[in-house]
Scaffold this active site. Structure first.
Site, mmCIF file in Angstrom:
data_model
loop_
_atom_site.group_PDB
_atom_site.id
_atom_site.type_symbol
_atom_site.label_atom_id
_atom_site.label_comp_id
_atom_site.label_asym_id
_atom_site.label_seq_id
_atom_site.Cartn_x
_atom_site.Cartn_y
_atom_site.Cartn_z
ATOM 1 N N THR A 206 0.829 -1.204 0.000
ATOM 2 C CA THR A 206 0.000 0.000 0.000
ATOM 3 C C THR A 206 0.860 1.248 0.000
ATOM 4 O O THR A 206 1.966 1.212 0.525
ATOM 5 C CB THR A 206 -0.811 -0.010 1.310
ATOM 6 N N ARG B 218 -13.336 -8.661 -0.049
ATOM 7 C CA ARG B 218 -12.404 -8.545 1.079
ATOM 8 C C ARG B 218 -11.922 -7.094 1.199
ATOM 9 O O ARG B 218 -11.540 -6.457 0.236
ATOM 10 C CB ARG B 218 -11.213 -9.477 0.867
ATOM 11 N N VAL B 219 -11.973 -6.582 2.411
ATOM 12 C CA VAL B 219 -11.461 -5.238 2.675
ATOM 13 C C VAL B 219 -10.313 -5.371 3.663
ATOM 14 O O VAL B 219 -10.422 -6.094 4.649
ATOM 15 C CB VAL B 219 -12.587 -4.342 3.247
ATOM 16 N N GLY B 220 -9.221 -4.681 3.383
ATOM 17 C CA GLY B 220 -8.065 -4.735 4.284
ATOM 18 C C GLY B 220 -8.083 -3.591 5.280
ATOM 19 O O GLY B 220 -9.112 -2.949 5.519
ATOM 20 N N GLY C 215 -3.267 -6.795 6.048
ATOM 21 C CA GLY C 215 -4.289 -5.935 6.640
ATOM 22 C C GLY C 215 -5.049 -6.563 7.786
ATOM 23 O O GLY C 215 -5.409 -5.877 8.756
HETATM 24 N N1 ASP Z 1 -2.476 -3.494 3.863
HETATM 25 C C1 ASP Z 1 -3.022 -3.778 2.592
HETATM 26 C C2 ASP Z 1 -4.111 -4.800 2.686
HETATM 27 O O1 ASP Z 1 -4.013 -5.697 3.496
HETATM 28 C C3 ASP Z 1 -2.065 -4.214 1.562
HETATM 29 C C4 ASP Z 1 -0.613 -3.892 1.706
HETATM 30 O O2 ASP Z 1 -0.226 -3.006 2.397
HETATM 31 O O3 ASP Z 1 0.225 -4.518 1.111
HETATM 32 O O4 ASP Z 1 -5.028 -4.726 1.910
#
Ligand code: ASP
Length: 338
Positions: A199, A227-229, A253
């Site tokens: 991210t 799916r939501v992170g 996440g």
């Molecule tokens: N934190 C984000 C998620 O889990 C992805 C990431 O940071 O790589 O959706």
């Protein structure tokens, strides 16, 4: 009650609160005593996750050097990776979910505690600007899926196919070998390693000393649809408290949500921890729920406090962040537990 009595009562209450606060710190046995790291004298300053944060910081800097607001700077900054088709973890070109759909998560916070987010948004490149509009133009904090898309289209955003050829090919390959199971964890997110999600989280302090933060991602590659992170969840992927500091995260996440990671980092800074120290404590909290040395999980936190001090910390090696201040522009490899 007279003004004077009111004043005396207020003073008494605030000294009592201060005393209680100092007792809390003194008596906790967890006194923040670590050395302070990474101080940039003066403002403005902007920091963001990963090496690619460098280009994003440069655009945020253009806003900050003209005395613009931190929240405007972070929005402008994270739009850079959102528009980059070669960045396969944010915005356009992001890897799709297991059904082949690119769904974006983003959130933003300003210096007044204002916040907006979108979750599982499809077809719109600049999810962060939709989140900003949720913050500025609605009485709500979060819009999801079709509702978020409808809101975006009603407010002048244009629909676009976000799935690039490269991400589509990777998804099709993944379908063959992974038998339609979503990837649950992340393996050592080092360049050249298995790189399934990164991210951009960006934090800034403007020339007026106000803070802002933004976080945007296409999330975990080949995730279950819907799916939501952590990234669009206020307190998990991002938190800004203009009195204390701001924090953001990258990595798995689910672990960050479980620990309300970014809010935890800010509260640790409120207790007196340095940004790096607070990030380290939060990583240790993640580890508490995953004892041992879970090599298949990566979580990294990044933080900035009101003094312009910043720092990051990760569970595994390989987490980096980019800094741009008046006297400094660099990419730093964060320390890690392993
Ligand atoms: N934190 C984000 C998620 O889990 C992805 C990431 O940071 O790589 O959706």
């Amino acid at each position: 009650m007279s003004d004077r009595r009111n004043f005396v009562k207020r003073s008494f209450l605030s000294s009592a609160a201060m005393l209680a606060g100092s007792r809390l710190l003194a008596g906790s046995g967890n006194e923040p005593q670590e050395k302070k790291y990474n101080t940039v004298k003066g403002k403005p300053i902007v920091i963001s996750t990963w090496d690619f944060g460098k280009e994003a910081n440069a655009v945020a800097w253009e806003v900050l050097e003209k005395y613009g607001r931190a929240v405007d700077a972070v929005e402008a900054g994270v739009k850079v990776p959102e528009a980059d088709p070669f960045n396969q973890s944010v915005g356009y070109g992001g890897r799709p979910d297991r059904d082949g759909r690119v769904t974006l998560d983003a959130c933003i916070m300003d210096e007044h505690g204002g916040c907006g987010s979108v979750m599982a948004l499809e077809h719109i490149v600049h999810a962060i600007s939709v989140a900003r509009m949720v913050m500025d133009k609605t009485p709500h904090v979060a819009l999801v899926g079709d509702g978020a898309l409808q809101f975006a289209l009603e407010n002048g955003f244009h629909k676009q196919n976000l799935l690039t050829k490269k991400s589509e090919e990777e998804w099709k390959d993944w379908l063959k070998t992974h038998e339609y199971n979503p990837v649950k964890n992340i393996e050592n997110i080092k360049p050249g390693g298995k790189h399934n999600h990164d991210t951009i989280g960006m934090l800034a302090m403007d020339a007026h000393g106000n803070l802002g933060g933004a976080c945007t991602t296409s999330g975990m590659a080949f995730k279950m649809h819907g799916r939501v992170g952590d990234s669009p969840i206020i307190g998990a992927g991002l938190y800004v408290d203009n009195e204390v500091g701001a924090a953001t995260s990258s990595g798995l996440g689910e672990e960050v949500i479980r620990t309300v990671g970014s809010h935890l980092v800010v509260e640790l800074m409120r207790m007196g921890y340095s940004p790096e120290g607070a990030c380290k404590k939060a990583v240790e909290r993640v580890l508490r729920y995953n004892p041992g040395n879970p090599r298949d999980i990566q979580v990294g936190f990044l933080a900035l406090n009101k003094h312009g001090e910043y720092g990051g910390y990760a569970l595994q090696k390989g987490f980096s962040f980019a800094v741009r201040g008046l006297s400094r522009e660099e990419v730093i490899e964060a320390k890690s537990l392993t």
